[in-house]
Design a protein around this motif. Structure first.
Motif, PDB file in Angstrom:
ATOM      1  N   LEU A   1       0.835  -1.195   0.000  1.00 21.01           N
ATOM      2  CA  LEU A   1       0.000   0.000   0.000  1.00 21.01           C
ATOM      3  C   LEU A   1       0.879   1.258   0.000  1.00 21.01           C
ATOM      4  CD1 LEU A   1      -3.037   0.731   0.106  1.00 21.01           C
ATOM      5  CD2 LEU A   1      -2.822   0.873   2.576  1.00 21.01           C
ATOM      6  N   LEU A   2       1.931   1.244   0.823  1.00 24.28           N
ATOM      7  CA  LEU A   2       2.827   2.393   0.854  1.00 24.28           C
ATOM      8  C   LEU A   2       3.645   2.511  -0.432  1.00 24.28           C
ATOM      9  CD1 LEU A   2       1.911   2.752   3.751  1.00 24.28           C
ATOM     10  CD2 LEU A   2       4.294   3.122   4.397  1.00 24.28           C
ATOM     11  N   CYS A   3       4.004   1.363  -1.023  1.00 25.93           N
ATOM     12  CA  CYS A   3       4.693   1.426  -2.316  1.00 25.93           C
ATOM     13  C   CYS A   3       3.816   2.117  -3.354  1.00 25.93           C
ATOM     14  CB  CYS A   3       5.057   0.018  -2.795  1.00 25.93           C
ATOM     15  SG  CYS A   3       6.412  -0.759  -1.886  1.00 25.93           S
ATOM     16  N   GLY A   4       2.529   1.812  -3.320  1.00 23.16           N
ATOM     17  CA  GLY A   4       1.601   2.453  -4.240  1.00 23.16           C
ATOM     18  C   GLY A   4       1.461   3.936  -3.971  1.00 23.16           C
ATOM     19  N   ILE A   5       1.377   4.308  -2.694  1.00 24.92           N
ATOM     20  CA  ILE A   5       1.282   5.734  -2.338  1.00 24.92           C
ATOM     21  C   ILE A   5       2.524   6.478  -2.810  1.00 24.92           C
ATOM     22  CG2 ILE A   5       1.263   7.333  -0.390  1.00 24.92           C
ATOM     23  CD1 ILE A   5      -0.529   5.336   1.093  1.00 24.92           C
ATOM     24  N   ILE A   6       3.701   5.866  -2.604  1.00 21.06           N
ATOM     25  CA  ILE A   6       4.949   6.493  -3.066  1.00 21.06           C
ATOM     26  C   ILE A   6       4.911   6.714  -4.567  1.00 21.06           C
ATOM     27  CG2 ILE A   6       7.431   6.080  -3.380  1.00 21.06           C
ATOM     28  CD1 ILE A   6       7.340   4.623  -0.647  1.00 21.06           C
ATOM     29  N   LYS A   7       4.436   5.709  -5.307  1.00 24.59           N
ATOM     30  CA  LYS A   7       4.356   5.831  -6.762  1.00 24.59           C
ATOM     31  C   LYS A   7       3.439   6.972  -7.167  1.00 24.59           C
ATOM     32  CE  LYS A   7       3.014   3.242 -10.906  1.00 24.59           C
ATOM     33  NZ  LYS A   7       2.488   1.944 -11.425  1.00 24.59           N
ATOM     34  N   GLU A   8       2.284   7.085  -6.516  1.00 25.88           N
ATOM     35  CA  GLU A   8       1.344   8.134  -6.868  1.00 25.88           C
ATOM     36  C   GLU A   8       1.857   9.512  -6.475  1.00 25.88           C
ATOM     37  OE1 GLU A   8      -1.363   7.721  -8.675  1.00 25.88           O
ATOM     38  OE2 GLU A   8      -0.844   5.598  -8.837  1.00 25.88           O
ATOM     39  N   LEU A   9       2.530   9.605  -5.312  1.00 26.32           N
ATOM     40  CA  LEU A   9       3.087  10.897  -4.909  1.00 26.32           C
ATOM     41  C   LEU A   9       4.156  11.355  -5.893  1.00 26.32           C
ATOM     42  CD1 LEU A   9       3.399  10.523  -1.025  1.00 26.32           C
ATOM     43  CD2 LEU A   9       1.862  12.041  -2.268  1.00 26.32           C
ATOM     44  N   GLU A  10       4.990  10.415  -6.342  1.00 24.03           N
ATOM     45  CA  GLU A  10       6.034  10.775  -7.302  1.00 24.03           C
ATOM     46  C   GLU A  10       5.439  11.317  -8.597  1.00 24.03           C
ATOM     47  OE1 GLU A  10       9.711   7.765  -6.132  1.00 24.03           O
ATOM     48  OE2 GLU A  10       8.121   7.041  -7.449  1.00 24.03           O
ATOM     49  N   LYS A  11       4.247  10.820  -8.967  1.00 22.35           N
ATOM     50  CA  LYS A  11       3.606  11.290 -10.199  1.00 22.35           C
ATOM     51  C   LYS A  11       2.889  12.621 -10.017  1.00 22.35           C
ATOM     52  CE  LYS A  11       1.051   7.719 -11.159  1.00 22.35           C
ATOM     53  NZ  LYS A  11       0.140   6.811 -11.886  1.00 22.35           N
ATOM     54  N   SER A  12       2.319  12.834  -8.827  1.00 22.10           N
ATOM     55  CA  SER A  12       1.400  13.962  -8.660  1.00 22.10           C
ATOM     56  C   SER A  12       1.984  15.160  -7.928  1.00 22.10           C
ATOM     57  CB  SER A  12       0.151  13.495  -7.903  1.00 22.10           C
ATOM     58  OG  SER A  12       0.507  13.056  -6.589  1.00 22.10           O
ATOM     59  N   MET A  13       3.042  14.977  -7.136  1.00 20.97           N
ATOM     60  CA  MET A  13       3.510  16.099  -6.319  1.00 20.97           C
ATOM     61  C   MET A  13       4.215  17.136  -7.187  1.00 20.97           C
ATOM     62  SD  MET A  13       6.705  14.384  -4.286  1.00 20.97           S
ATOM     63  CE  MET A  13       8.278  14.054  -5.077  1.00 20.97           C
ATOM     64  N   ALA A  14       4.276  18.351  -6.684  1.00 19.98           N
ATOM     65  CA  ALA A  14       4.869  19.458  -7.420  1.00 19.98           C
ATOM     66  C   ALA A  14       6.349  19.214  -7.659  1.00 19.98           C
ATOM     67  CB  ALA A  14       4.666  20.760  -6.647  1.00 19.98           C
TER      68      ALA A  14
ATOM     69  N   PRO B   1      15.501  26.163   3.494  1.00 19.26           N
ATOM     70  CA  PRO B   1      14.594  27.085   2.798  1.00 19.26           C
ATOM     71  C   PRO B   1      14.363  26.737   1.341  1.00 19.26           C
ATOM     72  CG  PRO B   1      16.705  28.141   3.282  1.00 19.26           C
ATOM     73  CD  PRO B   1      16.674  26.862   4.043  1.00 19.26           C
ATOM     74  N   SER B   2      15.243  25.919   0.730  1.00 18.55           N
ATOM     75  CA  SER B   2      15.051  25.574  -0.679  1.00 18.55           C
ATOM     76  C   SER B   2      13.960  24.530  -0.871  1.00 18.55           C
ATOM     77  CB  SER B   2      16.364  25.063  -1.270  1.00 18.55           C
ATOM     78  OG  SER B   2      16.713  23.802  -0.726  1.00 18.55           O
ATOM     79  N   LEU B   3      13.503  23.893   0.201  1.00 18.22           N
ATOM     80  CA  LEU B   3      12.470  22.865   0.103  1.00 18.22           C
ATOM     81  C   LEU B   3      11.097  23.479   0.314  1.00 18.22           C
ATOM     82  CD1 LEU B   3      14.115  19.944   2.117  1.00 18.22           C
ATOM     83  CD2 LEU B   3      14.147  20.327  -0.344  1.00 18.22           C
ATOM     84  N   LYS B   4      10.231  23.289  -0.667  1.00 20.86           N
ATOM     85  CA  LYS B   4       8.862  23.802  -0.545  1.00 20.86           C
ATOM     86  C   LYS B   4       7.982  22.834   0.235  1.00 20.86           C
ATOM     87  CE  LYS B   4       9.225  27.599  -3.061  1.00 20.86           C
ATOM     88  NZ  LYS B   4       9.014  28.938  -2.500  1.00 20.86           N
ATOM     89  N   SER B   5       8.024  21.554  -0.158  1.00 19.27           N
ATOM     90  CA  SER B   5       7.237  20.520   0.513  1.00 19.27           C
ATOM     91  C   SER B   5       8.084  19.270   0.635  1.00 19.27           C
ATOM     92  CB  SER B   5       5.961  20.198  -0.274  1.00 19.27           C
ATOM     93  OG  SER B   5       5.143  21.343  -0.393  1.00 19.27           O
ATOM     94  N   VAL B   6       7.958  18.589   1.766  1.00 24.01           N
ATOM     95  CA  VAL B   6       8.719  17.370   2.013  1.00 24.01           C
ATOM     96  C   VAL B   6       7.743  16.272   2.423  1.00 24.01           C
ATOM     97  CG1 VAL B   6      10.609  16.307   3.286  1.00 24.01           C
ATOM     98  CG2 VAL B   6      10.663  18.764   2.826  1.00 24.01           C
ATOM     99  N   TYR B   7       7.740  15.169   1.684  1.00 26.88           N
ATOM    100  CA  TYR B   7       6.932  14.004   2.021  1.00 26.88           C
ATOM    101  C   TYR B   7       7.864  12.910   2.527  1.00 26.88           C
ATOM    102  CZ  TYR B   7       3.195  16.265  -0.650  1.00 26.88           C
ATOM    103  OH  TYR B   7       2.249  17.143  -1.108  1.00 26.88           O
ATOM    104  N   LEU B   8       7.550  12.360   3.698  1.00 23.83           N
ATOM    105  CA  LEU B   8       8.385  11.343   4.332  1.00 23.83           C
ATOM    106  C   LEU B   8       7.534  10.123   4.638  1.00 23.83           C
ATOM    107  CD1 LEU B   8      10.153  13.813   6.759  1.00 23.83           C
ATOM    108  CD2 LEU B   8      11.170  12.818   4.717  1.00 23.83           C
ATOM    109  N   VAL B   9       7.994   8.958   4.186  1.00 16.45           N
ATOM    110  CA  VAL B   9       7.233   7.719   4.327  1.00 16.45           C
ATOM    111  C   VAL B   9       8.094   6.687   5.037  1.00 16.45           C
ATOM    112  CG1 VAL B   9       5.972   5.917   3.107  1.00 16.45           C
ATOM    113  CG2 VAL B   9       6.014   8.245   2.167  1.00 16.45           C
ATOM    114  N   ILE B  10       7.556   6.074   6.096  1.00 16.27           N
ATOM    115  CA  ILE B  10       8.243   4.985   6.799  1.00 16.27           C
ATOM    116  C   ILE B  10       7.300   3.797   6.889  1.00 16.27           C
ATOM    117  CG2 ILE B  10       9.417   4.240   8.886  1.00 16.27           C
ATOM    118  CD1 ILE B  10       9.969   7.121   9.570  1.00 16.27           C
TER     119      ILE B  10
END
Length: 1461
Positions: free
Chosen positions: A313-326, A400-409
């Motif tokens: 499930l998390l592998c799938g979420i990672i895949k979708e975030l990589e496609k959709s995030m800015a 400051p160079s990072l706008k958004s950070v997604y972290l998955v464990i």
């Protein structure tokens, strides 16, 4: 960053500087090529009130960019020509290093191609003829436009007329053909995927106006930072760039523990691929959407039972975030696995997350480099790794160079080590910034839920509460797996449908059950599939039972049972090769990995192999074996398996371990440079080497009769220690596990001392334990010092030393011999940067200590430093809480810090309310935890207060106006934490109510109190005065016992039977620890070893050990069960008795005689060959304090403080001459080669003497300036025509001895502040003069013209030196220096102050090492190291005067040494 902003009136103005990324509004950015400098609109133009700049050609670009931004709905834009104040060097430097990020973060990037026109058209066509001009555009030839092309994800190209030509995607083929940059890089793939050479090639044919810009324009592409230095030249700029790239790559390599991307790919491959139908449901889930879309929802916890598909499930979420995030967002993830020791602890999680963040955005490595550049790879691996990584991680996600950070464990429940502190850190980090969002998965563990409950903005998603969606996903998974089975096994439609129906009906929404059943079906013929299908009962437990039953009924049941038992019980996952060492049947399979894999495959679907390591297919499989099938897996009990592993380990190590198993060769080969050979001879033994004692401990020998019988028959521990012990220590060092070896030997020692039937000699085990304790440091850092330093410096009667005497170097003899036995000092702990001011013992074998501004936590058993905390103020004292989980420190300004001992986190910082009141007090501030840890009492001069630990509230109890005479010297709580006692320097004792702060009673001790402490639930008070230690009755103030002994520190054992005191005897540099019987007052033990004041003492919880702290920067741990008597040597009492109280020493030039100046001012002349005292030279009534040996080694000149100078015959011991007295104390003596002697005295005079007649040939008198200082501060040329004299600190006066005139002066430039000259020497031809300073700088001068010929830096201060006959080498008291080689500056040999480093030839003694031909040979332990450069070296003999004023002599057989090398 500063932007241009459009106004409503159509104009533009510069904004104020944005100091944070959050404040920067959406903006557009321009990419272009510069025209002539006068054509461009500048920062100064826009700042001026004159609008003439609108007529500049460059203004058209501003107008163009502003209009395009307006069309795209942007009010702000940036152009490099006018948005940077280039006159401000700091701003210019920052802008150059930030530009890549500015282009990457821009909402739009417009490329203005001034040389591409769309005005021309082809004849009879509407198509513009712009593509040839586009391909030839100057924009593609400029250096800076390369990073603009690669950085911006929204880059668009426009013609000179402002017509859009396309973007880098639509024009990608043309851009690729023009630039030769790979399509992947142009599409925005991570630039770190491309090699350094590839990226450098992209700029090869580009140009820049300033040559250095060609290098600076690559900074963002490589993610490095260097300050621009215009004028340095392109070569220097590229060298600095490549140096930084090299440092970045090395840092990233060392940071790498695992690549989470590869872990993800492996997991997906292992589980049969990622199916969208199995995870897509969560994208529509309201809880997930709330987390994704709501800025305040920063933490999503997905929880569910084992096998429910959380990981996929998390592998799938990672895949979708990589496609959709800015494009400006960044994603990092980590997969925990309990069965993989690399990725099952909290530190590994942070390390993996940081690695992936840095890999994607290399500029973030700057946060890592701040600490890494000082500590190296140890930053990520030592005991302080969690503290360092948590700080680094926090800084990275706040960059400051990072706008958004997604972290998955994934799989928090499989984080075996330090899960609580990881959860606390996640909760803490989630509250820091709304830019950081977390997703985690785990089983339904209450402990995890309790920790995460503290997070404010969290979302909980339970798979059990979403069972319908999970059920649909599982059915999709079943269809996928059965479809694959049907193809590979060629099922008929009927069989396929039967399998589908069965799996649908019995899966119970569990992916893991489906996966394991399908894995088993792959091994079953389709003929039997229908009948065997029903054997797979629903539920994981039933499935595991069926698998285990199948294994145990097979023909390989015995072997499989042993393998399963071993894999289940080992302390970490083992490799296939390590398994061969533990299973007898696999003895002959070490070269046949396929056969071993086949054996593991016999264990059905319970085990899997990954990268040669054996794992359980799932944590639930291991849990099943340990809980549900323990009697099947361990039919004789787990103790029998522990014993089998221990026994097999001992046999395997005994048959394989040998000296220099890696073929390093050099005794000083550092562990950091060791590379594993291929094949690795330790590959099968690593587990055995580290854990054999642990398995012995857990096999419970007293209950295992068979084990005892085997111990008698097989390889015993005694045999192993007697024949393989040193080889085992070497192997531990190569495995980077010496600390584990220390803990193992301590555990083995306890087993033997407890009377466990290990059939090991108590004496041998104890000796082996002391051996590794004492020599841990050199063995850990230099594996082969096991056979050099460790053997040479062990007691002469050490069993290990005697057993392995054949391994010791035969080319060196250390004299006098070592003491007979180990003394009471178990360990010396080094690491503090200053004097250690206090030490405190905890109940769980830990120590806390502090120096000026740091606190360290130590493992008292292994000696390993576990944590280091730093503060910005002088720490006065520390305390450990009673449950040993907290350590507190109070500083000079009264500030209190509290840290968590386990994770190193600073929990609280309490500053006293109000401004400082006491700038100087007569005693240090004190601190103490209450037994219940709820309160912390601290003092601040005369002020005493109580802190509420949880709330930070401060209750002041007392204050005296006289801060000096009434400072509080001690505080203590009663056992129930209800009362607090304090005692001041005036002797006032107060008992306080700890809750209300009310003073309950007061009593007065007689006399001044220097230090004090409370014991026996406040009923005993022990205090020190200037000359005694007193025990007082805490109720009445009556004196109970007095010890007439001055003490700098003291401690009382927990059983109240022994008192320890630290003191320095009068006239000695060595401090002693004394142990007193509190009943009789008798001194029971005396321990020596510290070289400075003993500042603090602390007994261990069981009162068997004592820790001492000293201003000599060390801690020592003493064994109180040992005799306190100093171990004697029985071979030669005369040598031993002469060793102490030596003030200085020298070895004659011919290396035949050793001369010692003793504390009683006598000179002893010893023969080097037979080590016998040949003569004792003395002069009454004067006393010798200085001597020098003639160059022919036949005579000795000795000087006295009263100005007397005498000449002695070293062969006969007769006095040859007594020269007339100087007017002051003689402070320097120098011989020439022609029977001439020079001396200098404190009355500013120098005299030249005829040694044959005793006549004074000439007197040189200084009429002004400083007096000469004691030491080798004069030199007489060997033809006696010149005298060199140090004048002041750094000036050398050269005198003509024939006419008494000054020839010239040499000025030695100070290498460091307050430098002084320590030694002078002429060459044999008198043409050269060498000078050495206290800053360890040596200079060689031409005496014809006073020119400086050579300058280089030594590792140690040179106190004596002379040239060889060729004048190419300089003999010093530390070794022979190659003058020419030393003066050549290279990166490898340059010192910290930028000078070339001295290059030694032949024997040398510098720092911690004795070396030969620049190769380190013998590491010298702390107590044997020289004191302030007091080393004497001649030919094959080295003399050393240690910190305790004891002399040591090292005699080398150079022929044997050369042969050995």
């Amino acid at each position: 960053m500063r932007l241009l902003q459009r106004s409503d009136a159509g104009g533009y103005h510069l904004t104020e500087t944005f100091t944070s990324e959050e404040a920067i509004p959406p903006y557009a950015i321009l990419s272009h090529t510069w025209g002539a400098d006068d054509d461009e609109v500048t920062f100064d133009d826009l700042k001026s009130s004159i609008g003439a700049y609108t007529n500049k050609p460059g203004y058209e670009k501003i107008r163009f960019c502003a209009e395009k931004a307006r069309q795209d709905g942007l009010d702000h834009f940036w152009i490099d020509t006018c948005c940077i104040n280039k006159a401000n060097k700091a701003e210019m430097s920052y802008s150059i290093n930030s530009m890549y990020n500015w282009y990457r973060n821009a909402d739009r990037c417009y490329v203005y191609l001034s040389d591409v026109s769309t005005a021309k058209r082809k004849a009879n066509s509407d198509t513009c003829e712009w593509e040839p001009a586009f391909r030839e555009s100057r924009w593609f030839t400029r250096a800076w436009t390369l990073q603009e092309l690669l950085a911006s994800p929204s880059i668009q190209f426009f013609s000179h007329q402002g017509k859009r030509l396309g973007d880098k995607y639509s024009l990608g083929q043309q851009i690729h053909e023009i630039t030769a940059i790979p399509d992947a890089a142009l599409r925005g793939e991570l630039l770190s995927q491309f090699s350094v050479n590839d990226r450098l090639s992209w700029i090869e044919h580009r140009q820049s106006k300033l040559e250095e810009d060609k290098a600076y324009s690559l900074l963002g592409i490589f993610g490095v930072y260097i300050p621009p230095i215009y004028g340095e030249g392109i070569g220097a700029a590229f060298k600095r760039l490549q140096d930084e790239i090299g440092k970045l790559e090395k840092c990233t390599q060392d940071l790498h523990l695992t690549d989470p991307r590869r872990d993800k790919a492996r997991i997906e491959e292992t589980k049969g691929g990622l199916l969208e139908d199995c995870y897509h449901w969560i994208l529509e889930n309201p809880d997930f959407q709330r987390w994704r879309d709501n800025r305040q929802s920063r933490l999503l916890w997905i929880k569910g039972d084992p096998g429910k598909g959380k990981t996929m499930l998390l592998c799938g979420i990672i895949k979708e975030l990589e496609k959709s995030m800015a494009k400006t967002a960044i994603l990092s993830y980590f997969f925990c696995q309990a069965t993989d020791s690399r990725i099952n602890d909290a530190t590994a999680v942070l390390r993996g997350l940081i690695y992936l963040l840095v890999y994607q955005q290399p500029s973030l490595v700057a946060h890592v480099r701040k600490k890494y550049d000082r500590a190296g790879k140890a930053l990520f691996e030592d005991a302080n790794a969690w503290v360092a990584l948590s700080e680094i991680f926090t800084n990275v996600v706040q960059d400051p160079s990072l706008k958004s950070v997604y972290l998955v464990i994934d799989a928090l429940d499989e984080c075996v080590t330090d899960l609580p502190k990881l959860l606390d850190f996640i909760v803490q980090t989630s509250s820091v910034s709304s830019r950081v969002k977390w997703i985690m998965s785990s089983r339904n563990w209450p402990d995890i839920e309790e920790r995460l409950e503290q997070a404010g903005d969290k979302v909980r998603l339970s798979l059990e509460l979403n069972a319908d969606f999970v059920s649909v996903a599982v059915r999709s998974y079943v269809r996928h797996k059965v479809s694959l089975l049907a193809k590979t096994k060629k099922y008929s439609d009927q069989i396929r449908d039967t399998v589908l129906d069965y799996l649908y009906a019995n899966a119970n929404d569990t992916f893991l059950w489906v996966a394991l059943v399908c894995q088993n079906l792959e091994k079953i013929s389709r003929v039997n599939i229908v009948t065997k299908l029903k054997a797979f009962l629903p539920g994981l437990k039933a499935l595991y039972e069926r698998m285990l039953q199948h294994i145990m009924s097979s023909s390989d049941a015995d072997l499989c049972g042993r393998v399963l038992a071993i894999v289940t019980i080992v302390y970490r996952p083992i490799s296939l090769l390590e398994l061969t060492a533990l299973v007898e049947e696999l003895d002959d399979m070490t070269d046949d990995l396929e056969a071993i894999q086949e054996v593991v495959s016999f264990c059905g679907s319970l085990l899997t192999i990954r990268d040669g390591i054996i794992y359980f297919v799932h944590q639930s499989a291991k849990d099943f074996l340990l809980k549900e099938a323990i009697h099947i897996v361990f039919p004789s009990g787990s103790e029998a398996v522990h014993y089998a592993i221990f026994s097999r380990s001992l046999l395997a190590m005994s048959s394989t371990l040998r000296r220099d198993i890696y073929g390093l060769g050099a005794l000083g080969y550092p562990i950091d440079q060791v590379q594993q050979p291929e094949p690795d001879p330790l590959a099968s033994l690593r587990y055995s080497c580290i854990y054999w004692v642990d398995h012995l401990h857990d096999c419970n020998l007293d209950l295992t009769t068979n084990a005892q019988q085997h111990l008698r028959e097989e390889v015993t521990i005694d045999v192993f220690l007697s024949t393989r012990y040193l080889y085992w220590l070497e192997a531990l060092s190569l495995c980077r596990c010496i600390s584990s070896g220390v803990a193992s030997m301590a555990k083995l020692r306890d087993l033997v001392q407890a009377g466990t039937n290990t059939f090991a000699s108590n004496k041998l085990v104890y000796d082996a334990y002391r051996f590794i304790l004492y020599h841990k440091v050199p063995i850990e850092s230099f594996p082969l010092q096991t056979y050099a330093s460790a053997l040479l410096f062990s007691p002469s009667q050490s069993l290990i030393r005697r057993l392995f005497n054949q391994e010791a170097p035969d080319w060196v003899t250390v004299l006098p011999d070592m003491r007979d036995d180990w003394d009471a000092c178990l360990q010396t702990l080094e690491g503090h940067t200053g004097g250690v001011k206090s030490v405190v013992s905890s109940r769980d074998s830990k120590l806390a200590s502090n120096s000026y501004n740091e606190v360290k936590i130590w493992d008292a058993i292994s000696g390993q430093c576990l944590q280091t905390f730093e503060v910005n103020n002088h720490i006065h004292s520390i305390a450990i809480s009673h449950h040993s989980k907290r350590v507190a420190a109070v500083s000079q300004n009264g500030t209190v810090h509290i840290w968590d001992v386990i994770d190193g986190k600073c929990l609280l910082v309490h500053a006293l309310p109000g401004p400082p009141k006491y700038h100087y007090m007569g005693c240090d501030n004190r601190i103490e935890f209450s037994p219940n840890t709820a309160q912390l009492a601290s003092t601040w001069g005369p002020e005493l207060g109580i802190w509420d630990v949880s709330k930070g509230k401060y209750l002041q109890l007392s204050e005296s106006r006289n801060a000096y005479y009434n400072g509080v010297v001690s505080v203590a709580y009663s056992c129930d934490s209800k009362r607090l006692a304090s005692v001041s320097t005036s002797g006032s004792v107060n008992i306080w109510d700890a809750d209300s702060g009310m003073c309950l009673r007061t009593l007065k001790l007689d006399g001044y109190v220097g230090q004090a402490a409370f014991f026996k639930n406040l009923t005993w008070i022990i205090s020190t005065s200037r000359d005694s230690i007193t025990i007082w009755d805490g109720n009445s103030g009556e004196r109970l016992k007095k010890f007439n002994h001055h003490a700098s520190s003291f401690a009382l054992s927990h059983d109240l039977k022994r008192l320890a005191s630290g003191s320095t005897e009068s006239g000695s540099t060595e401090s002693t620890v004394k142990i007193w019987d509190t009943d009789s007052g008798e001194c029971l033990q005396i321990f020596k070893g510290h070289q400075d004041t003993i500042t603090s003492l602390s007994f261990s919880g069981d009162s068997k050990h004592l820790a001492s702290a000293s201003d000599d920067r060390t801690l020592k741990i003493w064994d109180l069960c040992q005799s306190g008597k100093v171990s004697q040597r029985h071979d030669d009492d005369m040598v031993y008795s002469s060793q102490d109280n030596t003030m200085s020493m020298a070895v004659s030039y011919d290396a035949t005689q050793l001369v010692l100046l003793k504390e009683d001012s006598k000179l002893e002349v010893w023969g080097v060959q037979n080590v016998k005292c040949r003569h004792t030279l003395q002069s009454y009534p004067s006393y010798f304090h200085l001597f020098a040996i003639s160059h022919d080694s036949k005579q000795l000149a000795a000087a006295s403080a009263d100005g007397t100078l005498q000449l002695w015959d070293l062969g006969s011991g007769e006095c040859l001459q007594k020269f007339p007295r100087h007017g002051g104390s003689i402070i320097s003596i120098a011989f020439s080669l022609d029977s001439t002697l020079a001396s200098a005295s404190g009355d500013r005079s120098c005299m030249i003497w005829d040694m044959n007649t005793g006549d004074c040939l000439r007197i040189f008198k200084k009429s002004h300036g400083q007096s000469y200082n004691l030491g080798n501060f004069i030199a007489l040329s060997h033809d006696s025509t010149q005298l060199a004299v140090v004048s002041g600190d750094s000036t050398i006066e050269i005198w003509d001895t024939r006419n008494g005139e000054s020839i010239f002066e040499l000025e030695v430039p100070p290498a460091v502040p307050r430098v002084k000259i320590a030694s002078l020497a002429y060459s044999k031809t008198s043409r050269l003069l060498a000078s050495a300073t206290t800053a360890c700088v040596v200079q060689v001068w031409d005496m014809n013209n006073g020119q400086n010929l050579h300058t280089f830096q030594c590792d140690e201060q040179i106190s004596s030196m002379f040239f060889d006959i060729t004048a190419l080498y300089l003999h010093t008291n530390h070794g022979l220096i190659d003058i020419h080689a030393s003066s050549l500056a290279t990166d490898q040999t340059q010192s910290d102050v930028g000078l070339p480093r001295a290059q030694y030839r032949d024997l040398a003694c510098t720092g911690w090492w004795i070396s030969y031909k620049s190769e380190n040979l013998v590491w010298i332990p702390t107590e044997f190291r020289h004191r302030n450069g007091r080393v004497a070296l001649a030919k094959n003999v080295i003399g050393v005067l240690d910190e305790s004023r004891r002399w040591w002599m090292y005699k080398f057989d150079l022929e044997r040494l050369s042969a050995a090398q």
